[in-house]
Enzyme design. Structure first.
Site, PDB file in Angstrom:
ATOM      1  N   GLY A   1      -0.267  -6.434  -6.988  1.00  0.00           N
ATOM      2  CA  GLY A   1      -1.577  -5.935  -7.390  1.00  0.00           C
ATOM      3  C   GLY A   1      -1.458  -4.447  -7.668  1.00  0.00           C
ATOM      4  O   GLY A   1      -0.367  -3.887  -7.608  1.00  0.00           O
TER       5      GLY A   1
ATOM      6  N   PHE B   1      -2.517  -2.090  -5.797  1.00  0.00           N
ATOM      7  CA  PHE B   1      -2.359  -1.277  -4.590  1.00  0.00           C
ATOM      8  C   PHE B   1      -1.453  -1.913  -3.549  1.00  0.00           C
ATOM      9  O   PHE B   1      -1.496  -1.566  -2.382  1.00  0.00           O
ATOM     10  CB  PHE B   1      -3.729  -0.981  -3.979  1.00  0.00           C
ATOM     11  CG  PHE B   1      -4.649  -0.395  -4.979  1.00  0.00           C
ATOM     12  CD1 PHE B   1      -4.494   0.918  -5.396  1.00  0.00           C
ATOM     13  CD2 PHE B   1      -5.643  -1.163  -5.560  1.00  0.00           C
ATOM     14  CE1 PHE B   1      -5.321   1.462  -6.359  1.00  0.00           C
ATOM     15  CE2 PHE B   1      -6.478  -0.632  -6.522  1.00  0.00           C
ATOM     16  CZ  PHE B   1      -6.322   0.685  -6.933  1.00  0.00           C
TER      17      PHE B   1
ATOM     18  N   ASP C   1     -15.940  -9.458 -11.084  1.00  0.00           N
ATOM     19  CA  ASP C   1     -14.641  -9.359 -11.761  1.00  0.00           C
ATOM     20  C   ASP C   1     -14.078 -10.764 -11.975  1.00  0.00           C
ATOM     21  O   ASP C   1     -12.888 -11.011 -11.802  1.00  0.00           O
ATOM     22  CB  ASP C   1     -13.693  -8.507 -10.914  1.00  0.00           C
ATOM     23  CG  ASP C   1     -12.456  -8.078 -11.691  1.00  0.00           C
ATOM     24  OD1 ASP C   1     -12.477  -8.122 -12.936  1.00  0.00           O
ATOM     25  OD2 ASP C   1     -11.460  -7.703 -11.049  1.00  0.00           O
TER      26      ASP C   1
END
Ligand code: ATP
Ligand code: MG
Ligand code: MG
Length: 267
Positions: free
Chosen positions: A17, A19, A128
């Site tokens: 991802g 992060f 999202d």
């Protein structure tokens, strides 16, 4: 550089991802997916609020069609999210690989719709929603990635292009549950035609602004030569979802009550 944490044995990496990374893990012969979030990076980008939100929201959701979070713990530099392991990848890859027929697309759509019953009971917006954020486990489709972990999710400062974003988000207006419904419409469209109904967000905004009436013409994208094969039922559905004014867009409640889908399920 380490192979176990809090009793979980770590295996191969499942994905990356923005992060951190997601690893396959086992504990007491059960399989999990552990998302490891880089805390210093989150602090540097001032995104703590989004990460906290992801944990808070995921903890509350316990239905079949959302990805479960079993526990979260942290050490100095890493936040660990122990999730249900989804062994069949994302809806995005599934669509491209399997090119599902209309009946299957509708059945998948209805599964995602079921996930939203609890999401709404708990007053959560996803914001999202897209095929790469829907995971598959043993043939069951599950809504994932509740982080709003990106600034675009703020609504007031979205960045980048998303084919799945509702017009009111693109226009940076206040928004509600209806944004996820719009994304659901785009997902269904993408499943069936494997292309996007609205080629890019800038164009969509232009179209909105040029319109005097609040209804966007969903038939325009369905007139594309590739998009001729679609049942009247679904045409009707797209027409009721792709409505610019969210107050006039079909609601989740109306969608649950509609009989548009009954023909896609055998008795
Ligand atoms: P960001 O968190 O910045 O939005 P991302 O959305 O790519 O990044 P995730 O979707 O959470 O991050 O995870 C990255 C990838 O890891 C996914 O695309 C998926 O392939 C894999 N993955 C994540 N969670 C799971 C899970 N529960 N089961 C199986 N694979 C997973
Ligand atoms: Mg994601
Ligand atoms: Mg994410």
């Amino acid at each position: 550089s380490f192979t176990s944490v809090q009793g979980y044995t770590l295996h191969e990496i499942l994905g990356k991802g923005s992060f951190g990374q997601v690893f396959k893990a086992t504990k007491n012969n059960k399989v999990y997916a552990i998302k490891m979030i880089d805390k210093p990076l989150i602090r540097k980008k001032n995104l703590q609020k989004y990460v906290n939100n992801e944990v808070k929201v995921m903890r509350e959701l316990k239905n079949q069609n959302t990805v479960r979070l079993y526990e979260a713990f942290e050490d100095k530099d890493i936040l660990y999210l122990v999730m249900e392991y989804c062994n069949q990848g994302t809806l995005f890859n599934y669509i491209l690989k399997n090119k599902p027929e209309e009946t299957e697309c509708v059945r998948i759509f209805v599964q995602i719709l079921k996930g939203f019953i609890e999401i709404h009971e708990k007053h959560i917006l996803h914001r999202d929603l897209k095929p790469s954020n829907i995971f598959i486990k043993d043939g069951v489709f599950k809504i994932a990635d509740f982080g709003l972990a990106k600034p675009k999710a703020l609504g007031s400062s979205y960045c980048g292009t998303s084919y799945f974003m509702a017009p009111e988000i693109l226009q940076k207006k206040l928004h509600d549950y209806k944004v996820d419904l719009w994304s659901m419409g785009v997902i269904l469209f993408f499943m069936i035609f494997r292309e996007y109904p609205f080629k890019n967000s800038a164009k969509l905004l232009d179209e909105i602004q040029q319109k005097t009436n609040p209804y966007f013409d969903p038939y325009k994208c369905l007139k594309h030569p590739k998009n001729t094969q679609c049942s009247p039922n679904l045409l009707e559905l797209f027409k009721r979802i792709f409505v610019i004014d969210p107050t006039k867009r079909i609601s989740f409640k109306e969608l649950y009550d509609t009989d548009l889908f009954s023909g896609y399920f055998s008795a």
